[in-house]
Motif scaffolding. Structure first.
Motif, PDB file in Angstrom:
ATOM      1  N   LEU A 145       0.934  -1.292 -46.440  1.00  0.00           N
ATOM      2  CA  LEU A 145       1.822  -0.254 -46.972  1.00  0.00           C
ATOM      3  C   LEU A 145       2.898  -0.838 -47.880  1.00  0.00           C
ATOM      4  O   LEU A 145       3.304  -0.212 -48.852  1.00  0.00           O
ATOM      5  N   ALA A 146       3.348  -2.036 -47.562  1.00  0.00           N
ATOM      6  CA  ALA A 146       4.422  -2.652 -48.343  1.00  0.00           C
ATOM      7  C   ALA A 146       3.955  -3.086 -49.727  1.00  0.00           C
ATOM      8  O   ALA A 146       4.754  -3.153 -50.651  1.00  0.00           O
ATOM      9  N   HIS A 147       2.652  -3.341 -49.866  1.00  0.00           N
ATOM     10  CA  HIS A 147       2.154  -3.863 -51.137  1.00  0.00           C
ATOM     11  C   HIS A 147       1.342  -2.863 -51.944  1.00  0.00           C
ATOM     12  O   HIS A 147       1.016  -3.116 -53.088  1.00  0.00           O
ATOM     13  N   THR A 148       1.007  -1.749 -51.351  1.00  0.00           N
ATOM     14  CA  THR A 148       0.192  -0.751 -52.032  1.00  0.00           C
ATOM     15  C   THR A 148       0.687   0.632 -51.656  1.00  0.00           C
ATOM     16  O   THR A 148       0.928   0.890 -50.487  1.00  0.00           O
ATOM     17  N   TYR A 149       0.823   1.508 -52.634  1.00  0.00           N
ATOM     18  CA  TYR A 149       1.106   2.898 -52.270  1.00  0.00           C
ATOM     19  C   TYR A 149      -0.002   3.765 -52.837  1.00  0.00           C
ATOM     20  O   TYR A 149      -0.203   3.844 -54.044  1.00  0.00           O
ATOM     21  N   ARG A 150      -0.725   4.384 -51.909  1.00  0.00           N
ATOM     22  CA  ARG A 150      -1.724   5.373 -52.272  1.00  0.00           C
ATOM     23  C   ARG A 150      -1.531   6.539 -51.329  1.00  0.00           C
ATOM     24  O   ARG A 150      -1.298   6.362 -50.127  1.00  0.00           O
ATOM     25  N   GLU A 151      -1.628   7.721 -51.851  1.00  0.00           N
ATOM     26  CA  GLU A 151      -1.395   8.938 -51.068  1.00  0.00           C
ATOM     27  C   GLU A 151      -2.264   8.996 -49.818  1.00  0.00           C
ATOM     28  O   GLU A 151      -1.772   9.256 -48.730  1.00  0.00           O
ATOM     29  N   GLU A 152      -3.554   8.725 -49.975  1.00  0.00           N
ATOM     30  CA  GLU A 152      -4.449   8.808 -48.822  1.00  0.00           C
ATOM     31  C   GLU A 152      -4.123   7.739 -47.775  1.00  0.00           C
ATOM     32  O   GLU A 152      -4.246   7.975 -46.575  1.00  0.00           O
ATOM     33  N   LEU A 153      -3.681   6.578 -48.212  1.00  0.00           N
ATOM     34  CA  LEU A 153      -3.275   5.523 -47.282  1.00  0.00           C
ATOM     35  C   LEU A 153      -2.026   5.947 -46.509  1.00  0.00           C
ATOM     36  O   LEU A 153      -1.941   5.745 -45.288  1.00  0.00           O
ATOM     37  N   ALA A 154      -1.085   6.562 -47.197  1.00  0.00           N
ATOM     38  CA  ALA A 154       0.145   7.029 -46.545  1.00  0.00           C
ATOM     39  C   ALA A 154      -0.165   8.098 -45.502  1.00  0.00           C
ATOM     40  O   ALA A 154       0.389   8.082 -44.406  1.00  0.00           O
ATOM     41  N   GLU A 155      -1.057   9.011 -45.817  1.00  0.00           N
ATOM     42  CA  GLU A 155      -1.410  10.068 -44.864  1.00  0.00           C
ATOM     43  C   GLU A 155      -2.093   9.501 -43.629  1.00  0.00           C
ATOM     44  O   GLU A 155      -1.799   9.900 -42.503  1.00  0.00           O
ATOM     45  N   THR A 156      -2.993   8.555 -43.814  1.00  0.00           N
ATOM     46  CA  THR A 156      -3.661   7.898 -42.686  1.00  0.00           C
ATOM     47  C   THR A 156      -2.652   7.095 -41.873  1.00  0.00           C
ATOM     48  O   THR A 156      -2.711   7.083 -40.637  1.00  0.00           O
ATOM     49  N   ALA A 157      -1.728   6.438 -42.554  1.00  0.00           N
ATOM     50  CA  ALA A 157      -0.716   5.628 -41.869  1.00  0.00           C
ATOM     51  C   ALA A 157       0.146   6.490 -40.956  1.00  0.00           C
ATOM     52  O   ALA A 157       0.492   6.063 -39.850  1.00  0.00           O
ATOM     53  N   VAL A 158       0.494   7.678 -41.386  1.00  0.00           N
ATOM     54  CA  VAL A 158       1.325   8.561 -40.568  1.00  0.00           C
ATOM     55  C   VAL A 158       0.647   8.828 -39.228  1.00  0.00           C
ATOM     56  O   VAL A 158       1.278   8.728 -38.168  1.00  0.00           O
ATOM     57  N   GLU A 159      -0.626   9.142 -39.250  1.00  0.00           N
ATOM     58  CA  GLU A 159      -1.338   9.407 -37.997  1.00  0.00           C
ATOM     59  C   GLU A 159      -1.417   8.159 -37.124  1.00  0.00           C
ATOM     60  O   GLU A 159      -1.252   8.241 -35.908  1.00  0.00           O
ATOM     61  N   SER A 160      -1.655   7.008 -37.733  1.00  0.00           N
ATOM     62  CA  SER A 160      -1.702   5.762 -36.959  1.00  0.00           C
ATOM     63  C   SER A 160      -0.349   5.435 -36.352  1.00  0.00           C
ATOM     64  O   SER A 160      -0.264   5.005 -35.200  1.00  0.00           O
ATOM     65  N   ILE A 161       0.693   5.640 -37.114  1.00  0.00           N
ATOM     66  CA  ILE A 161       2.048   5.376 -36.613  1.00  0.00           C
ATOM     67  C   ILE A 161       2.331   6.283 -35.416  1.00  0.00           C
ATOM     68  O   ILE A 161       2.793   5.823 -34.364  1.00  0.00           O
ATOM     69  N   LYS A 162       2.061   7.559 -35.571  1.00  0.00           N
ATOM     70  CA  LYS A 162       2.371   8.518 -34.512  1.00  0.00           C
ATOM     71  C   LYS A 162       1.530   8.285 -33.257  1.00  0.00           C
ATOM     72  O   LYS A 162       2.045   8.367 -32.146  1.00  0.00           O
ATOM     73  N   ARG A 163       0.259   8.020 -33.405  1.00  0.00           N
ATOM     74  CA  ARG A 163      -0.663   7.985 -32.263  1.00  0.00           C
ATOM     75  C   ARG A 163      -0.850   6.595 -31.651  1.00  0.00           C
ATOM     76  O   ARG A 163      -1.161   6.486 -30.472  1.00  0.00           O
ATOM     77  N   ARG A 164      -0.670   5.535 -32.461  1.00  0.00           N
ATOM     78  CA  ARG A 164      -0.984   4.191 -31.975  1.00  0.00           C
ATOM     79  C   ARG A 164       0.221   3.260 -31.946  1.00  0.00           C
ATOM     80  O   ARG A 164       0.467   2.611 -30.933  1.00  0.00           O
ATOM     81  N   TYR A 165       0.948   3.203 -33.070  1.00  0.00           N
ATOM     82  CA  TYR A 165       1.977   2.164 -33.191  1.00  0.00           C
ATOM     83  C   TYR A 165       3.304   2.548 -32.551  1.00  0.00           C
ATOM     84  O   TYR A 165       3.955   1.704 -31.939  1.00  0.00           O
ATOM     85  N   PHE A 166       3.714   3.798 -32.659  1.00  0.00           N
ATOM     86  CA  PHE A 166       4.954   4.203 -32.000  1.00  0.00           C
ATOM     87  C   PHE A 166       4.859   4.021 -30.488  1.00  0.00           C
ATOM     88  O   PHE A 166       5.761   3.451 -29.879  1.00  0.00           O
ATOM     89  N   PRO A 167       3.759   4.457 -29.846  1.00  0.00           N
ATOM     90  CA  PRO A 167       3.675   4.255 -28.393  1.00  0.00           C
ATOM     91  C   PRO A 167       3.749   2.784 -27.976  1.00  0.00           C
ATOM     92  O   PRO A 167       4.398   2.448 -26.986  1.00  0.00           O
ATOM     93  N   VAL A 168       3.120   1.892 -28.731  1.00  0.00           N
ATOM     94  CA  VAL A 168       3.179   0.476 -28.353  1.00  0.00           C
ATOM     95  C   VAL A 168       4.583  -0.082 -28.564  1.00  0.00           C
ATOM     96  O   VAL A 168       5.063  -0.903 -27.768  1.00  0.00           O
ATOM     97  N   LEU A 169       5.276   0.376 -29.593  1.00  0.00           N
ATOM     98  CA  LEU A 169       6.660  -0.060 -29.796  1.00  0.00           C
ATOM     99  C   LEU A 169       7.563   0.452 -28.673  1.00  0.00           C
ATOM    100  O   LEU A 169       8.456  -0.264 -28.213  1.00  0.00           O
ATOM    101  N   GLU A 170       7.314   1.656 -28.192  1.00  0.00           N
ATOM    102  CA  GLU A 170       8.085   2.181 -27.064  1.00  0.00           C
ATOM    103  C   GLU A 170       7.829   1.380 -25.790  1.00  0.00           C
ATOM    104  O   GLU A 170       8.756   1.081 -25.046  1.00  0.00           O
ATOM    105  N   ARG A 171       6.587   1.025 -25.552  1.00  0.00           N
ATOM    106  CA  ARG A 171       6.276   0.212 -24.361  1.00  0.00           C
ATOM    107  C   ARG A 171       6.961  -1.145 -24.452  1.00  0.00           C
ATOM    108  O   ARG A 171       7.505  -1.649 -23.460  1.00  0.00           O
ATOM    109  N   LEU A 172       6.951  -1.732 -25.641  1.00  0.00           N
ATOM    110  CA  LEU A 172       7.617  -3.017 -25.830  1.00  0.00           C
ATOM    111  C   LEU A 172       9.112  -2.884 -25.570  1.00  0.00           C
ATOM    112  O   LEU A 172       9.706  -3.727 -24.884  1.00  0.00           O
TER     113      LEU A 172
END
Length: 115
Positions: free
Chosen positions: A81-108
């Motif tokens: 994300l830091a090196h490329t901005y594409r609309e479809e990548l951003a939309e996919t990233a939002v779902e990954s952040i919400k469903r996968r990465y935020f929960p692991v950051l909360e557990r940490l």
């Protein structure tokens, strides 16, 4: 984490809100690995990179393997994300952040708060 939590609770995002969510994820992930690095330093380990901090945290027993793998995946996503901005990548990233990465950051965060 409070700001990322709040952003993850939204159902829909404007382009600006989506960019804000991604930015909060990037900040939170950066703080997470640097906190791991500091914790490891207190325990006598020397690490210099985010990957080293995550891997060493797993080896030291701070992270379970699944969470370490998710954090490494989140790191790859952040770098992409830091090196490329594409609309479809951003939309996919939002779902990954919400469903996968935020929960692991909360557990940490909870693990670190109990240490």
């Amino acid at each position: 984490m409070a700001q990322l939590r709040s952003a993850c609770q939204r159902e829909r995002y404007s382009e600006l809100e989506r960019a804000g969510l991604i930015q909060m994820f990037e900040f939170s992930l950066e703080l997470a690995w640097k906190t791991l690095k500091d914790w490891l330093a207190e325990e006598g380990f020397q690490v210099a990179t985010p990957r080293e901090a995550i891997r060493q945290s797993f080896e030291a027993g701070l992270l379970p393997e699944e969470d370490a793998q998710l954090l490494l995946e989140a790191l790859r996503q952040r770098n992409l994300l830091a090196h490329t901005y594409r609309e479809e990548l951003a939309e996919t990233a939002v779902e990954s952040i919400k469903r996968r990465y935020f929960p692991v950051l909360e557990r940490l965060l909870r693990r670190l708060q109990t240490r």
